[in-house]
Design an enzyme around this catalytic site. Sequence first.
Site, mmCIF file in Angstrom:
data_model
loop_
_atom_site.group_PDB
_atom_site.id
_atom_site.type_symbol
_atom_site.label_atom_id
_atom_site.label_comp_id
_atom_site.label_asym_id
_atom_site.label_seq_id
_atom_site.Cartn_x
_atom_site.Cartn_y
_atom_site.Cartn_z
ATOM 1 N N CYS A 1 -29.929 -10.526 23.944
ATOM 2 C CA CYS A 1 -30.816 -10.679 25.100
ATOM 3 C C CYS A 1 -32.273 -10.363 24.776
ATOM 4 O O CYS A 1 -33.119 -10.316 25.659
ATOM 5 C CB CYS A 1 -30.317 -9.822 26.265
ATOM 6 S SG CYS A 1 -30.552 -8.053 25.982
ATOM 7 N N GLU B 1 10.884 1.336 -8.145
ATOM 8 C CA GLU B 1 10.803 0.301 -7.107
ATOM 9 C C GLU B 1 9.388 0.293 -6.567
ATOM 10 O O GLU B 1 8.675 1.276 -6.701
ATOM 11 C CB GLU B 1 11.752 0.653 -5.950
ATOM 12 C CG GLU B 1 13.203 0.574 -6.323
ATOM 13 C CD GLU B 1 14.092 1.322 -5.332
ATOM 14 O OE1 GLU B 1 13.582 1.785 -4.288
ATOM 15 O OE2 GLU B 1 15.280 1.448 -5.620
ATOM 16 N N TYR C 1 13.386 -5.067 3.256
ATOM 17 C CA TYR C 1 13.922 -4.821 1.929
ATOM 18 C C TYR C 1 14.742 -3.540 1.969
ATOM 19 O O TYR C 1 14.274 -2.519 2.455
ATOM 20 C CB TYR C 1 12.793 -4.640 0.901
ATOM 21 C CG TYR C 1 12.182 -5.932 0.413
ATOM 22 C CD1 TYR C 1 12.975 -7.057 0.192
ATOM 23 C CD2 TYR C 1 10.820 -6.011 0.154
ATOM 24 C CE1 TYR C 1 12.407 -8.232 -0.274
ATOM 25 C CE2 TYR C 1 10.247 -7.185 -0.313
ATOM 26 C CZ TYR C 1 11.045 -8.294 -0.518
ATOM 27 O OH TYR C 1 10.495 -9.444 -0.984
ATOM 28 N N CYS D 1 -32.511 -6.870 20.618
ATOM 29 C CA CYS D 1 -31.103 -7.191 20.820
ATOM 30 C C CYS D 1 -30.866 -8.658 20.446
ATOM 31 O O CYS D 1 -31.569 -9.538 20.929
ATOM 32 C CB CYS D 1 -30.719 -6.952 22.278
ATOM 33 S SG CYS D 1 -29.046 -7.518 22.645
ATOM 34 N N CYS E 1 -28.928 -1.370 22.859
ATOM 35 C CA CYS E 1 -29.673 -2.273 23.727
ATOM 36 C C CYS E 1 -29.614 -1.670 25.122
ATOM 37 O O CYS E 1 -28.526 -1.491 25.674
ATOM 38 C CB CYS E 1 -29.035 -3.668 23.718
ATOM 39 S SG CYS E 1 -29.642 -4.698 25.079
ATOM 40 N N LYS F 1 6.766 0.501 -3.461
ATOM 41 C CA LYS F 1 6.769 1.184 -2.170
ATOM 42 C C LYS F 1 6.203 0.216 -1.135
ATOM 43 O O LYS F 1 5.016 -0.100 -1.150
ATOM 44 C CB LYS F 1 5.920 2.452 -2.252
ATOM 45 C CG LYS F 1 6.020 3.331 -1.023
ATOM 46 C CD LYS F 1 5.427 4.694 -1.306
ATOM 47 C CE LYS F 1 5.734 5.679 -0.204
ATOM 48 N NZ LYS F 1 5.125 5.338 1.065
ATOM 49 N N LYS G 1 1.015 6.484 -5.821
ATOM 50 C CA LYS G 1 0.136 5.646 -4.996
ATOM 51 C C LYS G 1 -0.967 5.027 -5.854
ATOM 52 O O LYS G 1 -1.639 5.740 -6.602
ATOM 53 C CB LYS G 1 -0.518 6.507 -3.902
ATOM 54 C CG LYS G 1 0.467 7.099 -2.909
ATOM 55 C CD LYS G 1 0.617 6.211 -1.695
ATOM 56 C CE LYS G 1 1.588 6.789 -0.694
ATOM 57 N NZ LYS G 1 0.950 7.488 0.409
ATOM 58 N N ASP H 1 5.023 -1.257 2.343
ATOM 59 C CA ASP H 1 4.267 -0.625 3.414
ATOM 60 C C ASP H 1 4.717 -1.193 4.752
ATOM 61 O O ASP H 1 4.176 -2.171 5.242
ATOM 62 C CB ASP H 1 2.780 -0.882 3.176
ATOM 63 C CG ASP H 1 1.931 0.142 3.891
ATOM 64 O OD1 ASP H 1 2.507 1.103 4.440
ATOM 65 O OD2 ASP H 1 0.705 -0.032 3.911
ATOM 66 N N CYS I 1 -27.299 -7.777 29.750
ATOM 67 C CA CYS I 1 -27.019 -8.242 28.379
ATOM 68 C C CYS I 1 -25.596 -8.809 28.316
ATOM 69 O O CYS I 1 -24.624 -8.077 28.526
ATOM 70 C CB CYS I 1 -27.205 -7.068 27.422
ATOM 71 S SG CYS I 1 -26.842 -7.463 25.705
ATOM 72 N N ASP J 1 16.259 -29.546 13.730
ATOM 73 C CA ASP J 1 16.008 -28.349 14.543
ATOM 74 C C ASP J 1 16.537 -28.554 15.949
ATOM 75 O O ASP J 1 17.070 -27.644 16.576
ATOM 76 C CB ASP J 1 14.497 -28.076 14.648
ATOM 77 C CG ASP J 1 13.955 -27.546 13.333
ATOM 78 O OD1 ASP J 1 14.775 -27.338 12.414
ATOM 79 O OD2 ASP J 1 12.726 -27.357 13.239
#
Length: 673
Positions: free
Chosen positions: A412, A116, A226, A409, A427, A118, A315, A120, A433, A35
Amino acid sequence: MISPQEAPQRIAELSDKINHYNQRYYQENISEISDYEFDKLLEELISLETQYPHLRQPDSPSQRVGGAVTKNFPTVKHRYPMLSLGNTYSTEELLDFDKRLKKLLGQTQELTYCCELKFDGVSLSLTYEKGLLVRAVTRGDGVQGDDITANAKTIRSIPLRIEAPDLPEVFEVRGEVFMPLEVFEALNQQRAAEGKELYANPRNTASGSLKMQDAAEVAKRKLDMYAYFLLGDNLPFQTHSEAVAALVRWGFPVSPTYKVCEGIAQVQAYLDHWELERLKLPVDTDGAVIKVNSFDQQQELGFTSKSPRWAIAYKYKAQDAATQLLSISYQVGRTGAVTPVAELAPVQLAGTTVKRASLHNADEIARLDLHEGDHVFVEKGGEIIPKVTRVSLALRAPNAKPIRFINQCPACQTELVRREGEAQHFCPNEKGCPPQITGRIEHFIHRKAMDIDSLGSETIELLFEKGLVRNVADLYTLQYDQLIGLERFADRSVRKLLEGIEQSKAVAFERVLFGLGIRHVGETVARKLVAHFRTLEALAAADFEALVAVEDVGERIAHSVQAFLADPEQQALIARLKSYGLQFESQAQEPTKESTRLEGMTFVISGVFERFERDELKDKIEANGGKVASGVSKKTNYLLAGDKIGPAKLEKAQSLGVTILSEEAFLEMLNVL
Ligand code: IVH
């Protein structure tokens, strides 16, 4: 030193070498040099190109690591509009599609389809001339998009130059840019370690990355692509699958998951096969795309105004998984709202490991009738935070206790309150807090507010613990000596932190106002208030009537703004911020309007959209004179409905007779399709 006479040859030599090593590495997985040696070659090339910019070739391997910084991406009109696809969700709809096409083509024999997955991500159009990548443009509104060529060149799988005997003179390739799941998870792990806000999902992250101004930063995002579509005049192919095979031959990245299917039954088998298999892929997929393979038939079928008749998206249903509830934890937000979170036995779901799911509030726990140790189903519908959808009563232990919401809470120990008509517990210990205090600071530094990204939530907690910050104004008093030596703080990080804080002093007033975290004052309201009053003085002097006269400001917001600005403690805080040089006056001109086409119309936006982020749709509506409201009411004219829209909103809109618009119909309304 290389002389100007020697430079061209040395640049060519370096480029050849780097290209060679790149090819070995990326295509054959072989590292011929270390590298370090590789970086040296690249550095030399970049330095020569900087010295002799006219010698930089458009396909130089230096483009892969970026270098260009683009402030505003030029808008480019697509040569062929970028259309969308119709959706189907069931076998019946798929069979209808097949029947419809046969009828249109006037034939009874089975059609040949190319199926194919799909992917995303974000679609991108690449134009090549004489084998050289000359332009990469985002989809934008389908008619025109942003020219992001420098950023696209950092995506290593996109060829910069192609040599092939059968290459058309000019052609366009479309594909989906995505962030591989592994890269996404590593990025989020790194952000978590730095205490930064996590990215929601790979798709939005890919989309955001592609639009970063600094190509060197884009390069670090390790995006991939792709290709799935070839366009050009007089291409020598008869079918889509031949075109795809040519893309492969020319060196484009094509997912090997496509398949030519004879007849709709084979299509169904393809869909069944990939329903679960797709979860093993390195990229998110949300369905499949079914295309008529023959170009002649495609031409005969043609297009509707929005999409080709010869293709459709199928889908898959949202994925769900069964797991067990381990415990409930309670998170306290900056407003004091307490949110219950289900801690789950880790389970694989749609390619990621799910360990937690939001339970929203006490009502949701009651609705689910959640008991300790319950076996639950979690679902992730392409969206971000998984949710618990139901529990398995059959697997519940006979003596399991129902989950009881906490009274105090968790941070606190103050007694929680639940206000009349609100679902959330709060709270009330606003000033003392800890998570509320750090939450307010986190909100202040948020990307959409002061955008101090050298600070993350862990750092804020640390600064709070050490007593260095108690409120947002304290950030501006931080000194080098107080920070150096703190856990994880070295010279560089301290400098970066202080620099980030310093730079935030230039952030526009509307974002400062949003950052102050006044209840009910979101980004839009802050923007509207600043556009209207322009200065803090004018805003503070405004009476109730003047406030509610501002677009989008109702009584609740007006009261909240008045109470906040009348609070002596907040006044002191603002005075301090002012004294440190933050902006409390608008510098901006009125935003330019695109048209007045939507004047007098109120929209509500809900769901997930194909082409635009929700923010972008909102901007579009406002730029054309319309208003955007958050909830459906009698005043709503249109509900702009995307995928996965909440059923409650949809029902309400239907019962009020509000017109429901698809994204396409909306774009048509604006005349951009
Ligand atoms: S073909 C004219 N193929 O889905 C049809 N699109 O709703 C052009 N997409 O904008 C699209 N994978 O962003 C096609 N294998 C695939 C795809 C794909 C993902 C996206 C693409 C497009 C949207 C259409």
